[in-house]
Design a protein around this motif. Structure first.
Motif, PDB file in Angstrom:
ATOM      1  N   HIS A 451       3.629  75.330  50.153  1.00  0.00           N
ATOM      2  CA  HIS A 451       3.755  76.301  49.065  1.00  0.00           C
ATOM      3  C   HIS A 451       5.120  76.195  48.388  1.00  0.00           C
ATOM      4  O   HIS A 451       5.220  76.200  47.152  1.00  0.00           O
ATOM      5  N   VAL A 452       6.189  76.096  49.169  1.00  0.00           N
ATOM      6  CA  VAL A 452       7.532  75.971  48.602  1.00  0.00           C
ATOM      7  C   VAL A 452       7.643  74.690  47.787  1.00  0.00           C
ATOM      8  O   VAL A 452       8.184  74.684  46.668  1.00  0.00           O
ATOM      9  N   ASP A 453       7.113  73.602  48.326  1.00  0.00           N
ATOM     10  CA  ASP A 453       7.180  72.316  47.639  1.00  0.00           C
ATOM     11  C   ASP A 453       6.492  72.404  46.271  1.00  0.00           C
ATOM     12  O   ASP A 453       7.018  71.934  45.256  1.00  0.00           O
ATOM     13  N   ARG A 454       5.319  73.029  46.233  1.00  0.00           N
ATOM     14  CA  ARG A 454       4.572  73.146  44.979  1.00  0.00           C
ATOM     15  C   ARG A 454       5.282  74.060  43.985  1.00  0.00           C
ATOM     16  O   ARG A 454       5.351  73.778  42.786  1.00  0.00           O
ATOM     17  N   TYR A 455       5.826  75.168  44.466  1.00  0.00           N
ATOM     18  CA  TYR A 455       6.550  76.089  43.587  1.00  0.00           C
ATOM     19  C   TYR A 455       7.777  75.421  42.977  1.00  0.00           C
ATOM     20  O   TYR A 455       8.117  75.652  41.812  1.00  0.00           O
ATOM     21  N   MET A 456       8.465  74.602  43.770  1.00  0.00           N
ATOM     22  CA  MET A 456       9.639  73.898  43.246  1.00  0.00           C
ATOM     23  C   MET A 456       9.225  72.910  42.155  1.00  0.00           C
ATOM     24  O   MET A 456       9.903  72.780  41.132  1.00  0.00           O
ATOM     25  N   GLN A 457       8.111  72.225  42.366  1.00  0.00           N
ATOM     26  CA  GLN A 457       7.652  71.263  41.373  1.00  0.00           C
ATOM     27  C   GLN A 457       7.303  71.949  40.056  1.00  0.00           C
ATOM     28  O   GLN A 457       7.557  71.413  38.970  1.00  0.00           O
ATOM     29  N   ARG A 458       6.751  73.139  40.151  1.00  0.00           N
ATOM     30  CA  ARG A 458       6.306  73.840  38.943  1.00  0.00           C
ATOM     31  C   ARG A 458       7.407  74.684  38.307  1.00  0.00           C
ATOM     32  O   ARG A 458       7.216  75.250  37.241  1.00  0.00           O
ATOM     33  N   GLY A 459       8.544  74.776  38.962  1.00  0.00           N
ATOM     34  CA  GLY A 459       9.647  75.533  38.389  1.00  0.00           C
ATOM     35  C   GLY A 459       9.493  77.027  38.518  1.00  0.00           C
ATOM     36  O   GLY A 459      10.060  77.794  37.721  1.00  0.00           O
TER      37      GLY A 459
END
Length: 509
Positions: A451-459
């Motif tokens: 979840h953190v990885d995806r949120y970082m990618q999406r800004g």
């Protein structure tokens, strides 16, 4: 001491504002912390042996050229009896894992991480440190050989066996000693043998990175020796499981520097060095304890005998008389069997993969949330009591996770832990030794990482995790703190921690 101060003045251009004598263990050198008026410090060393000091100075300069984690030598007196080195602080690995020793070998996850970091760095030091090293500078001898092995075995015989009042046939034992020495030196090895690789000789910086000191007795020799010396140190009380994990970490790290033997061969060779190191240590304990009457060494004998007892159970050593004699030694009444600590079920942490969904071209362009690309992600982690309700999400997103810790073993049921929290070492040790909280967090980490990885990618800018238990004191506090440190350590982003019922708020940046 006066000459050391003169050396400092020559190097710094002024006398030190403060001098502090540092404690020493078994060293014949004196150490001082010398502080300048601006608060910066160096360590001054006064030795009694020019050859020993020369070895340290030469090795340190060589290792520094190899960019290995050692102090830097800053200044040296003409006679090499005094020198200045960088100050690596006051926290050794020995100090950092003191809680695990005090708990009978129940090491926390953080303590294990420090051990793993150290053991992974050791092959780098041994192999890269040996390249282009002139071993003639080593003290007191340049290489590990049969004579040095026999010296240590006879040291064990005269300082421990005879003092223990055990009958043995001297010629038969000597024959086995010679065979043992031949086997220990039979495999060519060009690595640097640290010789005194132990937790006291590893310093930690603020980030927990290991730096090595006190290697002046090193020489050319087999890398198995240092691994055996470190992991089978009797007072450390490492469990069998932890030792296996650390041996595996070392073996994998060693592959980065040399062509390694098969696992079977590696383990068999290591067993020989563990036995040798155990006898060597018992010889030292016998001399320091039985002859010099130092209580610390006398107290160290029973756990060392327990190490020997467990080694002999492997039944893999081709020295029949020596093995029989050692078995009789472990059965002497003064060496009563000691109980081993319960093994921890902690297996470490897993992390999820980073596969990210990619749309098929036929699906057309995607639309995005208004929260996309807004800035750096900040993660907020809460602990709370269900009695007082779930923490509100003040970001306005209305998302995040709430985890219920009440299915895990509760230390709050037991009187010694009632007034403590999940931030206190006794509670941490209770939870990790029990193991249920670690299995629970394994799943949380896997979910949180993705979840953190995806949120970082999406800004995205905000993500919230909350852990609840009965009182918001033990399990939820432990879980929230460890998830926060895990996310911060893995992703390097800002994490805000709030232990609501404890009125504690922290930020990791």
């Amino acid at each position: 001491m006066q000459k050391l101060l003169e050396l400092y003045k020559q190097w710094a251009g002024a006398e030190p504002a403060r001098v502090e004598k540092l404690p020493v263990a078994g060293s014949n050198r004196d150490y001082y912390r010398l502080a300048a008026t601006d608060g910066s410090t160096v360590v001054g060393v006064v030795g009694t042996s020019r050859d020993e000091n020369h070895a340290f100075i030469y090795l340190t300069n060589h290792f520094a050229k190899r960019r290995l984690p050692v102090p830097a030598v800053l200044a040296v007196s003409d006679d090499e009896l005094r020198y200045l080195q960088t100050d690596l602080g006051s926290v050794s690995l020995f100090d950092a894992i003191a809680g695990g020793r005090a708990a009978g070998g129940r090491y926390t996850v953080k303590e294990k991480e420090l051990l793993i970091r150290t053991i992974r760095e050791l092959p780098n030091f041994q192999v890269r440190g040996a390249r282009d090293l002139d071993f003639s500078n080593c003290y007191p001898q340049p290489e590990f050989d049969e004579d040095s092995v026999l010296f240590d075995l006879n040291y064990f015989k005269y300082c421990f066996l005879k003092a223990a009042d055990l009958d043995f046939h001297e010629l038969k034992l000597e024959a086995n000693f010679r065979l043992f020495a031949k086997d220990l030196t039979s495999e060519p090895c060009d690595s640097f043998l640290y010789r005194d690789f132990q937790a006291r000789n590893v310093m930690l910086d603020d980030a927990g990175n290991p730096y090595f000191i006190d290697y002046q007795g090193g020489r050319k020799g087999p890398y198995y020796y240092d691994l055996a010396s470190f992991l089978w140190q009797a007072s450390a009380k490492y469990s069998h499981k932890l030792r296996r994990e650390l041996v595996a970490e070392y073996y994998q790290s060693l592959k980065n520097y040399v062509e390694v033997p098969s696992v079977r061969h590696f383990v068999n060779r290591l067993s020989l060095f563990v036995l040798f190191r155990t006898l060597q240590v018992l010889g030292a304990y016998g001399f320091r304890g039985y002859f010099e009457r130092k209580k610390h060494f006398i107290d160290s004998i029973p756990p060392a005998i327990q190490n020997l007892r467990e080694l002999l159970e492997l039944d893999c050593f081709p020295y029949p008389y020596m093995v029989d004699m050692l078995r009789r030694l472990t059965e002497l009444p003064q060496f009563a069997r000691i109980e081993q600590p319960a093994l921890s079920r902690a297996d470490g942490y897993r992390t999820a993969g980073s596969n990210v969904y990619e749309a098929h071209p036929q699906d057309g362009p995607a639309t995005f949330s208004k929260y996309d690309g807004k800035g750096p992600l900040v993660v907020r982690v809460f602990s709370f009591s269900f009695r007082n309700g779930i923490p509100e999400d003040e970001s306005g997103n209305g998302g995040g996770y709430v985890f219920d810790c009440r299915g895990t073993h509760n230390p709050g049921r037991y009187e010694p832990y009632k007034k403590l929290t999940g931030l206190d070492e006794p509670v941490i040790r209770f939870l990790e030794d029990d193991g249920e909280i670690l299995a629970f967090l394994d799943s949380v980490y896997e979910l949180a990482d993705a979840h953190v990885d995806r949120y970082m990618q999406r800004g995205f800018t905000d993500l919230m995790f909350s852990f609840g238990c009965t009182g918001g004191q033990h399990r939820s506090v432990y879980s929230a703190q460890h998830l926060a440190e895990h996310i911060h350590g893995k992703f390097g982003i800002e994490v805000r921690i709030c232990h609501r019922e404890q009125d504690i708020c922290l930020t990791l940046k």
